[in-house]
Write a protein that holds these residues in place. Structure first.
Motif, PDB file in Angstrom:
ATOM      1  N   GLN A 152     -19.890  78.110 -19.093  1.00  0.00           N
ATOM      2  CA  GLN A 152     -20.239  77.745 -20.901  1.00  0.00           C
ATOM      3  C   GLN A 152     -21.192  78.345 -20.752  1.00  0.00           C
ATOM      4  N   THR A 153     -22.275  77.650 -20.206  1.00  0.00           N
ATOM      5  CA  THR A 153     -23.812  77.606 -20.580  1.00  0.00           C
ATOM      6  C   THR A 153     -24.215  79.004 -20.341  1.00  0.00           C
ATOM      7  N   LEU A 154     -23.691  79.514 -19.107  1.00  0.00           N
ATOM      8  CA  LEU A 154     -24.692  81.310 -18.640  1.00  0.00           C
ATOM      9  C   LEU A 154     -24.029  82.247 -19.697  1.00  0.00           C
ATOM     10  N   GLN A 155     -22.283  82.090 -20.079  1.00  0.00           N
ATOM     11  CA  GLN A 155     -21.550  83.193 -21.089  1.00  0.00           C
ATOM     12  C   GLN A 155     -22.820  82.836 -23.218  1.00  0.00           C
ATOM     13  N   ARG A 156     -22.994  81.320 -23.182  1.00  0.00           N
ATOM     14  CA  ARG A 156     -23.952  80.826 -24.609  1.00  0.00           C
ATOM     15  C   ARG A 156     -25.943  81.894 -24.121  1.00  0.00           C
ATOM     16  N   LYS A 157     -25.456  81.331 -22.716  1.00  0.00           N
ATOM     17  CA  LYS A 157     -27.269  82.018 -22.541  1.00  0.00           C
ATOM     18  C   LYS A 157     -27.330  83.767 -22.805  1.00  0.00           C
ATOM     19  N   GLN A 158     -26.009  84.458 -22.164  1.00  0.00           N
ATOM     20  CA  GLN A 158     -26.073  85.675 -21.934  1.00  0.00           C
ATOM     21  C   GLN A 158     -25.811  86.257 -23.674  1.00  0.00           C
ATOM     22  N   MET A 159     -25.478  84.924 -24.599  1.00  0.00           N
ATOM     23  CA  MET A 159     -24.355  85.992 -25.525  1.00  0.00           C
ATOM     24  C   MET A 159     -26.318  85.706 -26.357  1.00  0.00           C
ATOM     25  N   GLU A 160     -26.965  84.825 -26.149  1.00  0.00           N
ATOM     26  CA  GLU A 160     -28.163  84.624 -27.004  1.00  0.00           C
ATOM     27  C   GLU A 160     -29.118  86.000 -26.385  1.00  0.00           C
ATOM     28  N   LEU A 161     -29.454  86.116 -25.096  1.00  0.00           N
ATOM     29  CA  LEU A 161     -30.165  87.496 -25.026  1.00  0.00           C
ATOM     30  C   LEU A 161     -29.489  88.384 -25.337  1.00  0.00           C
ATOM     31  N   TYR A 162     -28.310  89.068 -25.418  1.00  0.00           N
ATOM     32  CA  TYR A 162     -27.991  90.064 -26.347  1.00  0.00           C
ATOM     33  C   TYR A 162     -28.508  90.268 -27.486  1.00  0.00           C
ATOM     34  N   LYS A 163     -28.325  88.974 -28.748  1.00  0.00           N
ATOM     35  CA  LYS A 163     -28.798  89.318 -29.745  1.00  0.00           C
ATOM     36  C   LYS A 163     -30.082  89.351 -30.148  1.00  0.00           C
ATOM     37  N   GLU A 164     -30.656  88.925 -29.568  1.00  0.00           N
ATOM     38  CA  GLU A 164     -32.337  89.119 -29.032  1.00  0.00           C
ATOM     39  C   GLU A 164     -32.822  89.875 -29.146  1.00  0.00           C
ATOM     40  N   ALA A 165     -31.533  91.337 -28.149  1.00  0.00           N
ATOM     41  CA  ALA A 165     -32.061  92.055 -27.852  1.00  0.00           C
ATOM     42  C   ALA A 165     -31.411  92.990 -28.357  1.00  0.00           C
ATOM     43  N   GLU A 166     -30.570  92.872 -29.748  1.00  0.00           N
ATOM     44  CA  GLU A 166     -29.514  93.628 -30.051  1.00  0.00           C
ATOM     45  C   GLU A 166     -29.382  94.526 -29.814  1.00  0.00           C
ATOM     46  N   TYR A 167     -28.243  93.694 -29.107  1.00  0.00           N
ATOM     47  CA  TYR A 167     -27.334  94.346 -27.857  1.00  0.00           C
ATOM     48  C   TYR A 167     -26.356  93.716 -28.184  1.00  0.00           C
ATOM     49  N   SER A 168     -25.044  95.310 -28.538  1.00  0.00           N
ATOM     50  CA  SER A 168     -23.436  94.305 -28.466  1.00  0.00           C
ATOM     51  C   SER A 168     -22.858  94.861 -27.927  1.00  0.00           C
ATOM     52  N   PRO A 169     -22.464  93.680 -26.879  1.00  0.00           N
ATOM     53  CA  PRO A 169     -21.326  94.196 -25.143  1.00  0.00           C
ATOM     54  C   PRO A 169     -20.189  95.078 -25.495  1.00  0.00           C
ATOM     55  N   PHE A 170     -20.417  94.799 -26.691  1.00  0.00           N
ATOM     56  CA  PHE A 170     -18.864  95.698 -27.400  1.00  0.00           C
ATOM     57  C   PHE A 170     -19.158  97.149 -28.389  1.00  0.00           C
ATOM     58  N   ALA A 171     -20.003  97.868 -28.089  1.00  0.00           N
ATOM     59  CA  ALA A 171     -20.926  98.988 -28.212  1.00  0.00           C
ATOM     60  C   ALA A 171     -19.586 100.355 -28.108  1.00  0.00           C
ATOM     61  N   GLY A 172     -20.239 100.090 -26.495  1.00  0.00           N
ATOM     62  CA  GLY A 172     -19.369 101.028 -25.913  1.00  0.00           C
ATOM     63  C   GLY A 172     -18.049 100.981 -25.864  1.00  0.00           C
ATOM     64  N   CYS A 173     -16.935 100.471 -26.213  1.00  0.00           N
ATOM     65  CA  CYS A 173     -15.863 100.271 -26.065  1.00  0.00           C
ATOM     66  C   CYS A 173     -15.183 101.401 -27.512  1.00  0.00           C
ATOM     67  N   LEU A 174     -15.403 101.363 -28.470  1.00  0.00           N
ATOM     68  CA  LEU A 174     -15.368 101.358 -29.977  1.00  0.00           C
ATOM     69  C   LEU A 174     -14.958 103.357 -29.857  1.00  0.00           C
ATOM     70  N   PRO A 175     -16.349 103.813 -29.302  1.00  0.00           N
ATOM     71  CA  PRO A 175     -16.739 105.542 -28.999  1.00  0.00           C
ATOM     72  C   PRO A 175     -15.222 105.587 -28.442  1.00  0.00           C
ATOM     73  N   MET A 176     -15.540 104.588 -27.230  1.00  0.00           N
ATOM     74  CA  MET A 176     -13.898 105.268 -26.271  1.00  0.00           C
ATOM     75  C   MET A 176     -12.845 105.444 -26.795  1.00  0.00           C
ATOM     76  N   LEU A 177     -12.110 103.952 -27.969  1.00  0.00           N
ATOM     77  CA  LEU A 177     -11.334 104.507 -28.870  1.00  0.00           C
ATOM     78  C   LEU A 177     -10.548 105.296 -29.457  1.00  0.00           C
ATOM     79  N   ILE A 178     -11.939 105.634 -29.805  1.00  0.00           N
ATOM     80  CA  ILE A 178     -11.638 107.015 -30.754  1.00  0.00           C
ATOM     81  C   ILE A 178     -11.165 108.423 -30.551  1.00  0.00           C
ATOM     82  N   GLN A 179     -11.980 108.583 -29.279  1.00  0.00           N
ATOM     83  CA  GLN A 179     -12.418 109.807 -28.335  1.00  0.00           C
ATOM     84  C   GLN A 179     -10.784 109.803 -27.568  1.00  0.00           C
TER      85      GLN A 179
END
Length: 260
Positions: free
Chosen positions: A80-107
């Motif tokens: 739980q702590t690992l997941q929370r820390k990873q989400m904080e890291l993603y937010k700080e880096a302005e990165y979305s772990p789902f950013a690569g999914c939408l292009p694949m679904l559209i294509q």
């Protein structure tokens, strides 16, 4: 899934390109083959903004991997702590772990529709079988892009590179070059993508490696059975994507700036 509403305009594009390059028709490189290559490139250029976003997202994940591994080592026993820390890291880096999914679904539906066009050109491109039968469908070692690479024509004419009269199990009497290149480029793309993924547990990593090995095999099997025209499309598409992915992943520009 009926994708005629996408396949019909794509067929019109292939026909338009065919009419434009018909003057370059030769014995070994037909205008139809050229129109498939050009339409594939145009299609890749149209969806390039989506694939660029996806590839840049992969590059960003590659940059974050060392920090993610540090978090895994520190909080590995507390999911739980690992997941929370990873989400904080993603937010700080302005990165979305789902950013690569939408292009694949559209294509995906667009890719399937493109397959429809090349698989049934008499329906979507030339409107009738008689018109399609009259055109030159050769591509160097392939006599007819409508058939598989290992197709044996009547009268003993072999479509492809003959194996000295021998018939190999499943593959047949010709070397499926498109299928082999498709499988190899799929492996290279998967390997490049895997290098961007965060390190996980050994079982998850082993599963991912197995998937990366199985996918090229599946592509090869499908490539042997599909019409050679589909193989030509797949090879051009894979090579285009591989070059694009390599250039972006090895660019010196800050990935955080690229994502904005």
């Amino acid at each position: 899934m009926n994708l005629d509403f996408l396949a019909k305009p794509m067929g019109m594009l292939v026909k338009l390109l065919y009419d434009m390059v018909s003057v370059f028709d030769t014995q070994y490189l037909s205008a139809y083959a050229i129109s498939i290559i050009l339409s594939t490139i145009i299609f890749k250029l149209i969806v390039m903004p989506l694939t660029l976003k996806q590839t840049k997202s992969m590059k960003k994940m590659q940059e974050l991997n060392p920090k993610i591994q540090e978090l895994q080592e520190k909080y590995g026993k507390d999911p739980q702590t690992l997941q929370r820390k990873q989400m904080e890291l993603y937010k700080e880096a302005e990165y979305s772990p789902f950013a690569g999914c939408l292009p694949m679904l559209i294509q995906f539906p667009i890719l399937i529709a493109f397959f429809y066009v090349i698989r049934s050109p008499e329906v979507y491109v030339f409107k009738n079988l008689e018109a399609y039968d009259l055109i030159n469908k050769a591509f160097f070692w392939i006599n007819d892009l409508r058939y598989t690479e290992n197709f044996i024509f009547e009268g003993g004419i072999v479509n492809g590179l003959s194996m000295g009269g021998m018939t190999l199990p499943f593959i047949g009497a010709a070397v499926p070059i498109f299928a082999a290149i498709s499988a190899f480029t799929t492996y290279l793309t998967s390997k490049m993508t895997m290098s961007t993924q965060p390190a996980g547990n050994e079982q998850a990593m082993a599963t991912q490696k197995s998937m990366n090995m199985m996918m090229p095999v599946m592509i090869f099997v499908f490539g042997v059975q599909f019409p050679a025209g589909l193989g030509l499309y797949w090879v051009v598409s894979n090579v285009f994507q591989l070059i694009q992915q390599y250039v972006i992943m090895n660019s010196s520009k800050n990935p955080k700036e690229e994502l904005k």
